[in-house]
Write an enzyme that holds these catalytic residues in place. Structure first.
Site, PDB file in Angstrom:
ATOM      1  CD  GLU A 123       3.086   1.924   0.518  1.00  0.00           C
ATOM      2  OE1 GLU A 123       4.017   1.635  -0.228  1.00  0.00           O
ATOM      3  OE2 GLU A 123       2.307   2.887   0.318  1.00  0.00           O
ATOM      4  CG  ASP A 139       5.878  -0.002  -5.788  1.00  0.00           C
ATOM      5  OD1 ASP A 139       4.917   0.329  -6.500  1.00  0.00           O
ATOM      6  OD2 ASP A 139       6.388   0.752  -4.944  1.00  0.00           O
ATOM      7  CD  GLU A 199       6.940   4.975  -7.160  1.00  0.00           C
ATOM      8  OE1 GLU A 199       7.187   4.729  -5.971  1.00  0.00           O
ATOM      9  OE2 GLU A 199       5.848   4.689  -7.707  1.00  0.00           O
TER      10      GLU A 199
END
Length: 843
Positions: free
Chosen positions: A301, A381, A409
């Site tokens: 990232e 993810d 999340e």
């Protein structure tokens, strides 16, 4: 074999609780049970040092028995004859003349013997003795007085928590990335907090479920954690957690030599960089002698890492491994979450899911022996369903840790009930069939399959300053279950849940049955109303990862693609025609996923690009399954508030009300998800729902169709997150607006539930009032940012969409509904629609 539990009578209404004690409430057993219960006369903890986990165990036993049985047992640190609960290490037992049977304890294992008026708890080490103590207290708290004698060893040596806490320079407390329970208990204003009471309480919770290590800061690490003041602060954190057997580690920023050390490079083979990290490691060890280790996120990232300097990822990991090696048994956990977030979707072969294996498989055997690779359970993810990461099959000479996520999340951010262990067990029980041999993931991460000494578990946990720890009382079942599964991944997820429920809410059978039923239904329901058939969680991946936004999955460089168009959907990850991802698995598994016929339907769209009309094994088409599943999942969520009502009066009012609020919210948000996803794919495919539900809502009154005064019509982006694609908001930031509608011929005289869908946007706390024929039915505030820990949105969209109910309203044709919305700040009292529902009808 599970011990027989004593059936307990209801305790009746309990005093209000805020959740701070979690499953360690030590609530008093009923009076008749307490009077008949027999426990030894005293507690003997074979270590008097106050920082010792054995000493801590003695104090915890005193507290627990006092709460559970109302008995005040004396605590001594000297072995005595007669009736006693004795706690210590195996060596301490031997040195005081206690004769134990021949034991086969490993690591943090313990031996527990309850026999007549003697209880013996022996640990292979002091942590093990503490874990055995918590097991004994768990039995007592559940009314279990069974005589037992058994050994218990953890499945893996590493059982850690990863906090994602930030060292923000401003604010009372640091923020937490993907945190939904308030700010950090560790950091404030760029420093370690002074009052570490909550840190010690957190360590106690961790110890009670067998967790032995923690990374206290975000993997996106702030370099200032390594300044002299904060290093001293880390020593204080370690001191607060040490009596509970929890060792502290930290995340490191790979670029620290440049940004903090003012060097010109962070090249892992540069001698100056090596010396800089050696010095940091020495200073850390000086402050934290039992330092657990470091967690490193690099070249992910857009963050720098060894690849930035044309070095290998092993070069980067070994830099840290060699720096900490002289200072004890600390380890380096190097994240396999390495990928390019600027990949090109027009390239049919491009696939983010390939990244972990592509980057790491050729490095097996090149890491130092104190390096362990931390691998997310799936290749993307933390999605609602993913296949197992194939990297677990490629690192036979390197220790691995599986990374799970307690913080939800992508799965409702603790605003939605989602009990995660059934998901985790699909991963842990998967057989990778390496070299054609049984290779369950749980045996790989235990170190058993490849004979690795370093292996285990890490979970991202969003503990914050909220009194409930995770922001949601029911979400704590996931934290509890994580520790239990890390200790023994073969444990039954229902049995774990029932234990947690008894410890947290009480032993009334109605409470246990209600929470168990809702929780076990929750993951399948959430998968159904968010993203099924392996398509991933159809959330806003370029935003807060919360509400629905399926179009965000494509047309970006992040690689969480669906490749959906007007005719077809899904990623082709086959070897013969796609990205080649399926070929990363061992041959037997690869063959299963390579072919549509043998690919399980629940992962079909993960591995194959198919037309919407592709027939599933159920006989349904893909698109019809989408429609049905989203309706089915949302329908299950509607039952949660009603199920919860069964425990009213059995659970204390404070926690009952807080859980009821979240379940009601989830029920409403599940409808937003259902409609948004179904409308999006209907709009894209033009294929009608065979049952005629999608786009057809007979009981709704669209806000834009009401008579408006002080309101204006707006288009909502994304379009599918508003019914009819439009909403209304006040024309001014200060002046109230009204929306009025007369009930038409659809509404015969009767009893209705009236639901108002609105957008609770960040930036104000608008107020609303609903009237029927001029009589007020109730008021409410747009204040979810004060009540929910989710990532609030400043826009009317799928994140802010919500609803409120007014139930049991007598209404009839010709009655006039009116909503008055008073804006506040940036929140212009936005409204989507009103549903007037016959009792028992799901919108």
């Amino acid at each position: 074999m599970r011990p027989v539990l004593l059936l307990l009578a209801s305790l009746g209404l309990a005093a209000a609780e805020n959740g701070i004690d979690a499953w360690l409430r030590y609530a008093a057993l009923p009076c008749d049970v307490r009077k008949s219960a027999s426990v030894p006369a005293r507690i003997v903890a074979l270590n008097g040092t106050q920082t010792s986990p054995v000493y801590t165990a003695g104090q915890e036993l005193h507290k627990g028995i006092q709460g559970i049985l109302h008995k005040d047992l004396p605590v001594t640190n000297t072995s005595v004859n007669g009736s006693s609960i004795t706690i210590g290490t195996v060596n301490a037992f031997a040195s005081t003349g206690h004769v134990l049977p021949e034991l086969d304890l490993t690591g943090d294992g313990f031996w527990l013997s309850i026999k007549n008026d003697s209880v013996q708890i022996a640990g292979q080490n002091e942590r093990g003795a503490l874990y055995g103590t918590f097991q004994y207290l768990s039995m007592l708290a559940q009314g279990n007085f069974t005589e037992v004698t058994y050994e218990s060893n953890p499945s893996a040596p590493i059982r850690w928590v990863n906090q994602w806490d930030n060292m923000d320079d401003t604010g009372t407390h640091g923020s937490i990335e993907r945190g939904y329970a308030g700010p950090s208990i560790f950091f404030a204003e760029g420093l370690i907090v002074e009052d570490l009471t909550r840190v010690s309480q957190y360590a106690r919770l961790m110890a009670s479920i067998g967790l032995n290590g923690i990374i206290v800061n975000n993997v996106n690490a702030n370099v200032n954690l390594l300044n002299s003041t904060n290093m001293a602060g880390l020593g204080r954190i370690a001191d607060a957690m040490r009596p509970w057997g929890v060792r502290m580690g930290i995340s490191l920023n790979f670029d620290s030599p440049r940004t903090l050390g003012k060097l010109t490079t962070a090249d892992p083979l540069d001698q100056g960089v090596i010396e800089w990290w050696d010095d940091i490691a020495t200073k850390l060890h000086g402050h934290v002698p039992d330092f657990a280790g470091v967690l490193v996120k690099a070249n992910s990232e857009s963050q720098p890492g060894p690849l930035t300097y044309n070095r290998t990822l092993a070069d980067g990991a070994n830099l840290f491994a060699r720096a900490i090696k002289p200072h004890g048994d600390a380890i380096v956990m190097f994240r396999a979450f390495v990928y390019d977030n600027t990949i090109n979707e027009t390239n049919w072969k491009a696939d983010r899911a390939n990244a972990a294996v592509d980057f790491f498989r050729d490095l097996d055997g090149k890491f130092d022996d104190n390096v362990i690779v931390q691998i997310k359970y799936g290749p993307i993810d933390f999605q609602v369903r993913e296949p197992v990461s194939p990297l677990f099959a490629h690192l036979e000479q390197t220790g691995t840790v599986i990374e799970l996520q307690v913080t939800q999340e992508y799965l409702g951010q603790q605003c939605h009930l989602v009990y995660l262990p059934p998901l985790w067990k699909t991963i842990l029980n998967f057989d990778m069939k390496v070299d054609g041999q049984p290779s369950l993931v749980r045996d790989i991460v235990s170190g058993e399959r490849f004979n690795q000494k370093l292996a285990g578990y890490a979970a991202v946990v969003n503990v914050g300053t909220d009194k409930s720890w995770l922001g949601s009382h029911l979400a704590m079942s996931n934290f509890y279950a994580y520790g239990r599964l890390a200790w023994n991944p073969t444990s039954d997820d229902v049995a774990i849940l029932e234990d947690w429920t008894r410890l947290t809410f009480g032993s009334d059978r109605t409470i246990i049955d209600t929470i168990t039923k809702m929780s076990m239904e929750s993951w399948p329901a959430h998968e159904n109303y968010t993203g099924n058939l392996g398509i991933q969680s159809l959330t806003d991946i370029t935003g807060p990862h919360y509400g629905p936004k399926p179009q965000s999955q494509d047309g970006n460089g992040w690689g969480q693609w669906t490749r959906a168009d007007a005719k077809s959907i899904g990623m082709d990850r086959t070897v013969w025609n796609g990205t080649g991802y399926s070929g990363q698995y061992p041959p037997e598994v690869a063959s299963m996923f390579e072919n549509i016929e043998s690919t399980p339907d629940d992962l079909l769209l993960w591995f194959h690009h198919v037309p919407y009309t592709q027939q599933l094994k159920s006989g349904k088409t893909v698109i019809q399954h989408f429609y049905d599943a989203h309706y089915d999942g949302a329908a299950v969520a509607q039952t949660f508030p009603e199920q919860w009502k069964a425990v009213k009066g059995l659970v204390d009012a404070e926690r009952y009300d807080e859980v009821a609020f979240r379940l009601e919210y989830q029920a409403g948000h599940a409808l937003v998800w259902r409609d948004a996803i179904n409308d999006f794919y209907f709009n894209m495919s033009s294929i009608k729902d065979e049952q005629g539900r999608v786009g057809n809502h007979p009981w709704r009154i669209e806000a834009e169709d009401m008579t408006l005064d002080g309101y204006t019509i707006i288009r909502v982006d994304p379009f599918e997150t508003a019914s009819g694609f439009h909403a209304i908001r006040t024309t001014s930031n200060t002046t109230a607006g009204t929306a009025t509608a007369k009930l038409d011929e659809r509404f015969e005289a009767g009893t209705y539930d009236i639901a108002v869908n609105y957008f609770d946007v960040k930036g104000g706390r608008a107020s609303y009032e609903l009237f029927l024929n001029g009589k007020s039915l109730g008021t409410w505030l747009g204040n979810h940012e004060d009540k929910l820990g989710y990532t609030a949105s400043p826009y009317p969209d799928g994140h802010s969409a919500t609803r409120i109910y007014f139930r049991g309203v007598e209404a009839a044709k010709g009655d006039v509904l009116k909503i008055v919305g008073q804006p506040d700040g940036g929140e212009q009292a936005p409204l989507d629609y009103v549903s007037v529902l016959p009792s028992g009808t799901i919108d």
